[in-house]
Design a protein around this motif. Structure first.
Motif, short mmCIF file in Angstrom:
data_model
loop_
_atom_site.label_atom_id
_atom_site.label_comp_id
_atom_site.label_asym_id
_atom_site.label_seq_id
_atom_site.Cartn_x
_atom_site.Cartn_y
_atom_site.Cartn_z
N PHE B 91 14.64 0.53 2.15
CA PHE B 91 15.51 1.04 3.27
C PHE B 91 16.84 1.94 2.88
N LEU B 92 17.21 1.61 1.68
CA LEU B 92 18.27 2.54 1.11
C LEU B 92 17.99 3.78 0.90
N LEU B 93 16.87 4.29 0.80
CA LEU B 93 16.42 5.67 0.53
C LEU B 93 16.89 6.59 1.59
N PRO B 94 17.40 7.59 1.52
CA PRO B 94 17.92 8.37 2.65
C PRO B 94 16.68 9.28 3.05
N ILE B 95 15.66 8.56 3.52
CA ILE B 95 14.43 9.51 4.33
C ILE B 95 13.94 8.57 5.21
N ASN B 96 13.10 9.17 6.06
CA ASN B 96 12.62 8.53 7.32
C ASN B 96 11.65 7.10 6.74
N ARG B 97 11.85 6.16 7.30
CA ARG B 97 11.17 4.88 6.88
C ARG B 97 9.75 5.02 7.16
N SER B 98 9.73 5.27 8.24
CA SER B 98 7.95 5.17 8.77
C SER B 98 7.39 6.58 8.05
N SER B 99 7.74 7.49 7.76
CA SER B 99 7.36 8.64 7.05
C SER B 99 7.02 8.40 5.53
N LEU B 100 7.81 7.83 4.93
CA LEU B 100 7.72 7.21 3.62
C LEU B 100 6.59 6.14 3.55
N PHE B 101 6.64 5.31 4.67
CA PHE B 101 5.44 4.28 4.57
C PHE B 101 3.99 4.91 4.87
N TYR B 102 3.97 5.76 5.72
CA TYR B 102 2.70 6.61 5.87
C TYR B 102 2.42 7.37 4.64
N THR B 103 3.23 7.76 3.95
CA THR B 103 2.99 8.75 2.88
C THR B 103 2.67 7.91 1.74
N ARG B 104 3.04 6.70 1.59
CA ARG B 104 2.40 5.67 0.58
C ARG B 104 1.15 5.11 0.96
N LEU B 105 0.93 4.82 2.22
CA LEU B 105 -0.46 4.26 2.54
C LEU B 105 -1.51 5.76 2.35
N ILE B 106 -1.06 6.78 2.70
CA ILE B 106 -1.97 7.89 2.37
C ILE B 106 -2.22 8.19 0.83
N ALA B 107 -1.23 8.02 0.02
CA ALA B 107 -1.32 8.23 -1.47
C ALA B 107 -2.34 7.30 -2.05
N LEU B 108 -2.04 5.91 -1.66
CA LEU B 108 -2.74 4.71 -1.74
C LEU B 108 -4.28 4.96 -1.44
N SER B 109 -4.59 5.47 -0.52
CA SER B 109 -5.82 5.74 0.27
C SER B 109 -6.67 6.87 -0.60
N VAL B 110 -6.03 7.94 -0.81
CA VAL B 110 -6.37 9.10 -1.52
C VAL B 110 -6.99 8.63 -2.94
N ILE B 111 -6.07 7.73 -3.81
CA ILE B 111 -6.34 7.20 -5.03
C ILE B 111 -7.60 6.44 -5.14
N ILE B 112 -7.49 5.32 -4.22
CA ILE B 112 -8.59 4.54 -4.18
C ILE B 112 -10.19 5.06 -3.78
N THR B 113 -9.85 6.04 -2.72
CA THR B 113 -11.10 6.57 -2.41
C THR B 113 -11.67 7.60 -3.36
N SER B 114 -10.71 8.31 -3.97
CA SER B 114 -11.18 9.34 -5.03
C SER B 114 -11.90 8.68 -6.25
N GLU B 115 -11.10 7.78 -6.76
CA GLU B 115 -11.46 7.01 -8.02
C GLU B 115 -12.65 6.42 -7.64
N GLU B 116 -12.91 5.46 -6.61
CA GLU B 116 -14.10 4.70 -6.41
C GLU B 116 -15.09 5.83 -6.30
#
Lengths: 241, 233
Positions: B91-116
């Motif tokens: 939360f101390l990072l100077p960026i929008n919290r929700s957009s960071l959260f969504y980005t992390r979820l999407i990154a996780l999803s892309v990695i799991i989906t592509s690797e599996e």
């Protein structure tokens, strides 16, 4: 321009009123010390200023901009902070922490981190994990990270806890240098730590904060002066209204 | 989404083994079920003499492994950042919290989906190539690849849904352990249904899996909005 204003600030946690501040304004560069016993609300106050906690009432203005979810990310670019709990970072290496910090603050990473770390008199391997650093090394490192994006306000929560005399001196020098043009807000409950560095001091107790006042010497010691200020203010803050 | 590359690269470094887990699990169980089907002459063995049965069963086992392993990774890479003192640092990072959260979820999803996807696909190519010489299962190549694509769609969607739902439970409970336990519970609950429906009514299972994924996405959106207003520790 007002650098920081806390206006009618109230924050309760689990029904307990932790912060109850009428009006505090900081305009000038300098080191502003907040002293008080454990549980006085010092850390909660700092967390509110950083946007980590949302006040129940009142406003926080930083450079005359009210802190809100919309302005938070812009304001945080001008704040550097080191909080007492850094356990989360223990598994990360120095370079990982720095690289992430530089990325999110949109800074270009330098060829070498040596210059940055030398500002806090620290020489370490970049691959070293924070968990492998001594407490003093970790505090210096986190201070270097907090200073790296040239914040206008630096917030330090109990930065001297558990540090040896040399490390305290080293950090103090860095802070005094930084505070020539910027604001440092530092909390502590050890008078000696703040004695030689703060330009203003305020006492906090049970969520209430006395006004900032310049420390003075007693018997040639600023720490004794701060003790006197503490003793004078704490009585009023026990039953403020 | 400005931070996608950074988050993706940071996560990928620590999740590269998903492709290996997917490949080896799929490979081992494809051969295992094929060999069992070859020697089992009872009625129950008929399931293992068809491509669809073998691919579905091995795919289900792979889904279970990837889901639990993915949840373990997600608990360290995402949940850990939103609980306890990790929440403060995030939360101390100077960026929008929700957009960071969504980005992390999407990154996780892309990695799991592509690797599996890649792990399972390569395992199936290896199995199919070997089967030409070993003749463990008899059937048309077209049937095999139709079953393979259907199973891939199902297991990749289900794994992702399980991992993300486990992450949300971990966030709700503020616990990394809860994330892993949830993934195990989900795997136990859905693995039998996935295996049976993938064989009997694959298209229905595809619709169910994609629907579950959409519901998961909606829950993620709710969590993202909530993070904006959440206090740190």
């Amino acid at each position: 321009m007002e650098q920081l204003r806390l206006q009618n600030l109230k924050k309760s946690i689990n029904g307990d009123l932790i912060i109850n501040i009428e009006d505090i304004v900081i305009n000038e560069p300098g080191i502003y010390g907040i002293i008080g016993p454990n549980g006085a609300g010092k850390t909660t106050l700092l967390k509110c200023i950083c946007g980590l906690l949302r006040p129940d009432e009142g406003e926080i203005y930083i450079e005359e901009t009210p802190l809100s979810p919309d302005t938070r990310s812009r304001i945080l670019k001008n704040i550097g902070s080191v909080f007492a709990q850094s356990e989360f970072l223990l598994n990360r290496s120095a370079s990982e922490v720095l690289e992430e910090h530089y990325y999110y603050y949109a800074l270009t990473p330098p060829q070498s981190w040596d210059n940055l770390l030398s500002k806090v008199h620290l020489q370490i391997s970049y691959k070293m994990k924070l968990g492998a650093m001594s407490l003093g090394m970790r505090q210096k490192f986190l201070l270097a990270v907090a200073l790296s994006h040239h914040p206008k306000i630096l917030i330090l929560d109990e930065p001297f806890n558990g540090l040896d005399v040399d490390t305290v001196e080293s950090i103090t020098k860095t802070l005094i240098n930084f505070a020539r043009t910027n604001i440092v807000i530092v909390t502590s409950h050890v008078f000696e730590d703040l004695g030689n560095m703060v330009s203003s001091i305020a006492v906090m107790n049970k969520g209430y904060i006395g006004g900032f006042q310049k420390p003075y010497q007693i018997n040639g010691k600023f720490s004794d002066g701060i003790r006197k200020i503490y003793n004078d203010q704490i009585k009023n803050l026990d039953e403020p209204f | 989404m400005n931070y996608f590359n950074h988050e993706f690269n940071a996560m990928k470094k620590k999740m590269q083994s998903i492709i290996l887990y997917a490949f080896f699990t799929e490979c081992v169980f494809l051969f295992f079920f094929a060999v069992v089907g070859k020697f089992d002459e009872s009625d129950s063995g008929s399931l293992l003499t068809r491509f669809s049965g073998i691919v579905s069963l091995s795919g289900t086992v792979t889904m279970c492994v990837v889901s639990v392993y993915g949840a373990i990774c997600a608990s360290k890479l995402i949940v850990n950042n939103y609980i306890g003192f990790g929440k403060n640092e995030t939360f101390l990072l100077p960026i929008n919290r929700s957009s960071l959260f969504y980005t992390r979820l999407i990154a996780l999803s892309v990695i799991i989906t592509s690797e599996e996807f890649l792990g399972v696909l390569i395992a199936n190519i290896v199995f199919m190539t070997s089967n030409m010489f070993l003749k463990l299962v008899v059937g048309s190549l077209l049937d095999y690849w139709i079953a393979c694509i259907q199973t891939l769609t199902i297991i990749v969607s289900m794994s992702l849904a399980i991992v993300l739902l486990s992450v949300f439970i971990g966030l709700q409970r503020s616990s990394k352990v809860a994330t892993v336990i949830s993934s195990v519970v989900f795997v136990v609950l859905v693995s039998n249904i996935t295996a049976i429906l993938s064989i009997t009514t694959a298209n229905l299972m595809i619709i169910c899996a994609i629907s579950l994924l959409l519901i998961t996405g909606f829950i993620g959106r709710v969590f993202g909005k909530r993070i904006e207003k959440t206090d740190a520790e």
